[in-house]
Design a protein around this motif. Structure first.
Motif, PDB file in Angstrom:
ATOM      1  N   MET A  36       5.150  17.534  -3.645  1.00 35.09           N
ATOM      2  CA  MET A  36       4.913  16.449  -2.695  1.00 35.09           C
ATOM      3  C   MET A  36       5.697  16.732  -1.417  1.00 35.09           C
ATOM      4  O   MET A  36       6.860  17.115  -1.459  1.00 35.09           O
ATOM      5  CB  MET A  36       5.373  15.131  -3.317  1.00 35.09           C
ATOM      6  N   SER A  37       5.061  16.521  -0.297  1.00 37.84           N
ATOM      7  CA  SER A  37       5.698  16.822   0.982  1.00 37.84           C
ATOM      8  C   SER A  37       6.555  15.651   1.458  1.00 37.84           C
ATOM      9  O   SER A  37       6.495  14.546   0.923  1.00 37.84           O
ATOM     10  CB  SER A  37       4.622  17.116   2.028  1.00 37.84           C
ATOM     11  N   GLU A  38       7.331  15.939   2.481  1.00 35.89           N
ATOM     12  CA  GLU A  38       8.177  14.908   3.088  1.00 35.89           C
ATOM     13  C   GLU A  38       7.318  13.785   3.680  1.00 35.89           C
ATOM     14  O   GLU A  38       7.696  12.627   3.666  1.00 35.89           O
ATOM     15  CB  GLU A  38       9.061  15.515   4.188  1.00 35.89           C
ATOM     16  N   ARG A  39       6.148  14.162   4.197  1.00 33.44           N
ATOM     17  CA  ARG A  39       5.258  13.162   4.805  1.00 33.44           C
ATOM     18  C   ARG A  39       4.822  12.133   3.765  1.00 33.44           C
ATOM     19  O   ARG A  39       4.789  10.940   4.032  1.00 33.44           O
ATOM     20  CB  ARG A  39       4.033  13.841   5.397  1.00 33.44           C
ATOM     21  N   THR A  40       4.477  12.604   2.577  1.00 36.37           N
ATOM     22  CA  THR A  40       4.012  11.707   1.515  1.00 36.37           C
ATOM     23  C   THR A  40       5.167  10.895   0.951  1.00 36.37           C
ATOM     24  O   THR A  40       5.008   9.735   0.585  1.00 36.37           O
ATOM     25  CB  THR A  40       3.337  12.528   0.395  1.00 36.37           C
ATOM     26  N   LYS A  41       6.349  11.502   0.914  1.00 34.56           N
ATOM     27  CA  LYS A  41       7.533  10.847   0.342  1.00 34.56           C
ATOM     28  C   LYS A  41       7.856   9.533   1.077  1.00 34.56           C
ATOM     29  O   LYS A  41       8.269   8.556   0.466  1.00 34.56           O
ATOM     30  CB  LYS A  41       8.722  11.797   0.395  1.00 34.56           C
ATOM     31  N   VAL A  42       7.664   9.517   2.395  1.00 33.49           N
ATOM     32  CA  VAL A  42       7.921   8.317   3.195  1.00 33.49           C
ATOM     33  C   VAL A  42       7.087   7.143   2.667  1.00 33.49           C
ATOM     34  O   VAL A  42       7.592   6.024   2.520  1.00 33.49           O
ATOM     35  CB  VAL A  42       7.585   8.581   4.685  1.00 33.49           C
ATOM     36  N   TYR A  43       5.834   7.424   2.350  1.00 33.71           N
ATOM     37  CA  TYR A  43       4.933   6.364   1.894  1.00 33.71           C
ATOM     38  C   TYR A  43       5.246   5.974   0.452  1.00 33.71           C
ATOM     39  O   TYR A  43       5.104   4.811   0.074  1.00 33.71           O
ATOM     40  CB  TYR A  43       3.469   6.796   2.079  1.00 33.71           C
ATOM     41  N   GLU A  44       5.716   6.942  -0.333  1.00 28.69           N
ATOM     42  CA  GLU A  44       6.116   6.618  -1.705  1.00 28.69           C
ATOM     43  C   GLU A  44       7.313   5.669  -1.691  1.00 28.69           C
ATOM     44  O   GLU A  44       7.386   4.737  -2.485  1.00 28.69           O
ATOM     45  CB  GLU A  44       6.450   7.886  -2.497  1.00 28.69           C
ATOM     46  N   GLU A  45       8.252   5.892  -0.770  1.00 30.47           N
ATOM     47  CA  GLU A  45       9.421   5.013  -0.666  1.00 30.47           C
ATOM     48  C   GLU A  45       8.992   3.585  -0.318  1.00 30.47           C
ATOM     49  O   GLU A  45       9.547   2.620  -0.833  1.00 30.47           O
ATOM     50  CB  GLU A  45      10.396   5.555   0.383  1.00 30.47           C
ATOM     51  N   LYS A  46       7.993   3.446   0.543  1.00 27.66           N
ATOM     52  CA  LYS A  46       7.496   2.112   0.894  1.00 27.66           C
ATOM     53  C   LYS A  46       6.883   1.431  -0.333  1.00 27.66           C
ATOM     54  O   LYS A  46       7.062   0.235  -0.544  1.00 27.66           O
ATOM     55  CB  LYS A  46       6.462   2.199   2.025  1.00 27.66           C
ATOM     56  N   MET A  47       6.163   2.208  -1.135  1.00 27.56           N
ATOM     57  CA  MET A  47       5.558   1.645  -2.345  1.00 27.56           C
ATOM     58  C   MET A  47       6.640   1.249  -3.359  1.00 27.56           C
ATOM     59  O   MET A  47       6.515   0.236  -4.033  1.00 27.56           O
ATOM     60  CB  MET A  47       4.577   2.643  -2.963  1.00 27.56           C
ATOM     61  N   GLU A  48       7.701   2.037  -3.424  1.00 27.77           N
ATOM     62  CA  GLU A  48       8.820   1.726  -4.327  1.00 27.77           C
ATOM     63  C   GLU A  48       9.464   0.401  -3.915  1.00 27.77           C
ATOM     64  O   GLU A  48       9.796  -0.432  -4.761  1.00 27.77           O
ATOM     65  CB  GLU A  48       9.852   2.866  -4.297  1.00 27.77           C
ATOM     66  N   LYS A  49       9.622   0.183  -2.607  1.00 30.89           N
ATOM     67  CA  LYS A  49      10.187  -1.080  -2.117  1.00 30.89           C
ATOM     68  C   LYS A  49       9.278  -2.248  -2.484  1.00 30.89           C
ATOM     69  O   LYS A  49       9.752  -3.320  -2.866  1.00 30.89           O
ATOM     70  CB  LYS A  49      10.389  -1.033  -0.599  1.00 30.89           C
ATOM     71  N   THR A  50       7.979  -2.051  -2.367  1.00 32.70           N
ATOM     72  CA  THR A  50       7.016  -3.090  -2.733  1.00 32.70           C
ATOM     73  C   THR A  50       7.148  -3.430  -4.219  1.00 32.70           C
ATOM     74  O   THR A  50       7.141  -4.596  -4.611  1.00 32.70           O
ATOM     75  CB  THR A  50       5.569  -2.639  -2.419  1.00 32.70           C
ATOM     76  N   LEU A  51       7.296  -2.396  -5.058  1.00 31.09           N
ATOM     77  CA  LEU A  51       7.448  -2.604  -6.500  1.00 31.09           C
ATOM     78  C   LEU A  51       8.746  -3.357  -6.811  1.00 31.09           C
ATOM     79  O   LEU A  51       8.755  -4.278  -7.626  1.00 31.09           O
ATOM     80  CB  LEU A  51       7.415  -1.266  -7.234  1.00 31.09           C
ATOM     81  N   LYS A  52       9.827  -2.997  -6.141  1.00 37.01           N
ATOM     82  CA  LYS A  52      11.113  -3.687  -6.352  1.00 37.01           C
ATOM     83  C   LYS A  52      11.002  -5.158  -5.948  1.00 37.01           C
ATOM     84  O   LYS A  52      11.527  -6.041  -6.617  1.00 37.01           O
ATOM     85  CB  LYS A  52      12.222  -3.006  -5.561  1.00 37.01           C
ATOM     86  N   ASN A  53      10.305  -5.406  -4.846  1.00 35.55           N
ATOM     87  CA  ASN A  53      10.088  -6.772  -4.379  1.00 35.55           C
ATOM     88  C   ASN A  53       9.300  -7.575  -5.420  1.00 35.55           C
ATOM     89  O   ASN A  53       9.641  -8.717  -5.726  1.00 35.55           O
ATOM     90  CB  ASN A  53       9.361  -6.761  -3.038  1.00 35.55           C
ATOM     91  N   LEU A  54       8.261  -6.953  -5.980  1.00 38.00           N
ATOM     92  CA  LEU A  54       7.461  -7.614  -7.019  1.00 38.00           C
ATOM     93  C   LEU A  54       8.332  -7.924  -8.232  1.00 38.00           C
ATOM     94  O   LEU A  54       8.262  -9.027  -8.782  1.00 38.00           O
ATOM     95  CB  LEU A  54       6.275  -6.745  -7.429  1.00 38.00           C
ATOM     96  N   ASP A  55       9.155  -6.967  -8.650  1.00 37.64           N
ATOM     97  CA  ASP A  55      10.044  -7.184  -9.797  1.00 37.64           C
ATOM     98  C   ASP A  55      10.947  -8.393  -9.558  1.00 37.64           C
ATOM     99  O   ASP A  55      11.160  -9.209 -10.448  1.00 37.64           O
ATOM    100  CB  ASP A  55      10.891  -5.939 -10.081  1.00 37.64           C
ATOM    101  N   GLY A  56      11.464  -8.510  -8.340  1.00 39.29           N
ATOM    102  CA  GLY A  56      12.308  -9.655  -7.997  1.00 39.29           C
ATOM    103  C   GLY A  56      11.553 -10.969  -8.061  1.00 39.29           C
ATOM    104  O   GLY A  56      12.057 -11.973  -8.567  1.00 39.29           O
ATOM    105  N   GLU A  57      10.319 -10.952  -7.548  1.00 39.17           N
ATOM    106  CA  GLU A  57       9.502 -12.172  -7.578  1.00 39.17           C
ATOM    107  C   GLU A  57       9.149 -12.565  -9.012  1.00 39.17           C
ATOM    108  O   GLU A  57       9.162 -13.741  -9.360  1.00 39.17           O
ATOM    109  CB  GLU A  57       8.219 -11.976  -6.763  1.00 39.17           C
ATOM    110  N   LEU A  58       8.826 -11.578  -9.847  1.00 40.34           N
ATOM    111  CA  LEU A  58       8.468 -11.873 -11.238  1.00 40.34           C
ATOM    112  C   LEU A  58       9.683 -12.368 -12.017  1.00 40.34           C
ATOM    113  O   LEU A  58       9.554 -13.223 -12.891  1.00 40.34           O
ATOM    114  CB  LEU A  58       7.848 -10.648 -11.919  1.00 40.34           C
TER     115      LEU A  58
END
Length: 184
Positions: free
Chosen positions: A1-23
């Motif tokens: 996975m390239s650095e370009r894709t990693k940036v977007y993966e980090e955003k998705m990880e933040k979204t998942l953490k946010n969902l975990d907090g809400e749940l």
């Protein structure tokens, strides 16, 4: 996975953490100290989390006790809980605040499951938006950098795989919370 894709993966990880907090904040009939995470108390003019000014314990399956380190904070914490969306009336003896969680009715459980699924769907939409932003950014790279169509396609494929991985994680989190809510 390239650095370009990693940036977007980090955003998705933040979204998942946010969902975990809400749940975690959705109460399932059992006492869970995380339901207090979003409640802020006025501590000398500063909004402060309850866990930072009191000892929070779960002595029984359906009870949380909150023992403030300063006795005068009992009233402030009680007031903050009452104005929150927690839906539980706190009782106190002047030193310790008790939150007793009532058993959930079948209708309330179904309502909470719907709410859980809505939050999961919102997280998936956020992740798809991240994917769309990534794909658009990759297409713009073609104009600004010396990058081939194949490299762009590879980046988009990698981003699609990351998106699918995180959507499965969202589904799993929603399914786990649904089971927890429907367990009596």
């Amino acid at each position: 996975m390239s650095e370009r894709t990693k940036v977007y993966e980090e955003k998705m990880e933040k979204t998942l953490k946010n969902l975990d907090g809400e749940l975690a904040a959705i109460r399932a009939g059992r006492a869970n100290p995380h339901v207090l995470d979003r409640i802020m108390v006025d501590y000398y003019g500063t909004p402060t989390a309850i866990q930072q000014i009191a000892n929070v314990q779960v002595p029984e399956a359906r009870m949380i006790t909150i023992t403030p380190w300063e006795k005068k904070m009992v009233k402030e914490i009680t007031k903050a809980i009452l104005v929150s969306d927690l839906g539980i009336n706190p009782s106190d003896d002047g030193r310790t605040i008790r939150l007793v969680f009532p058993e959930l009715t079948e209708d309330r459980r179904k309502e909470l499951v719907k709410e859980t699924k809505k939050k999961g769907e919102a997280a998936k939409i956020a992740m798809r938006n991240v994917r769309r932003d990534g794909n658009e950014a990759f297409k713009k790279l073609k104009k600004t950098e010396d990058i081939s169509e194949d490299e762009i396609a590879d980046e988009q494929d990698a981003l699609q795989k990351v998106t699918e991985k995180y959507i499965k994680k969202v589904d799993s989190a929603v399914e786990t919370k649904t089971k927890e809510l429907m367990t009596i």
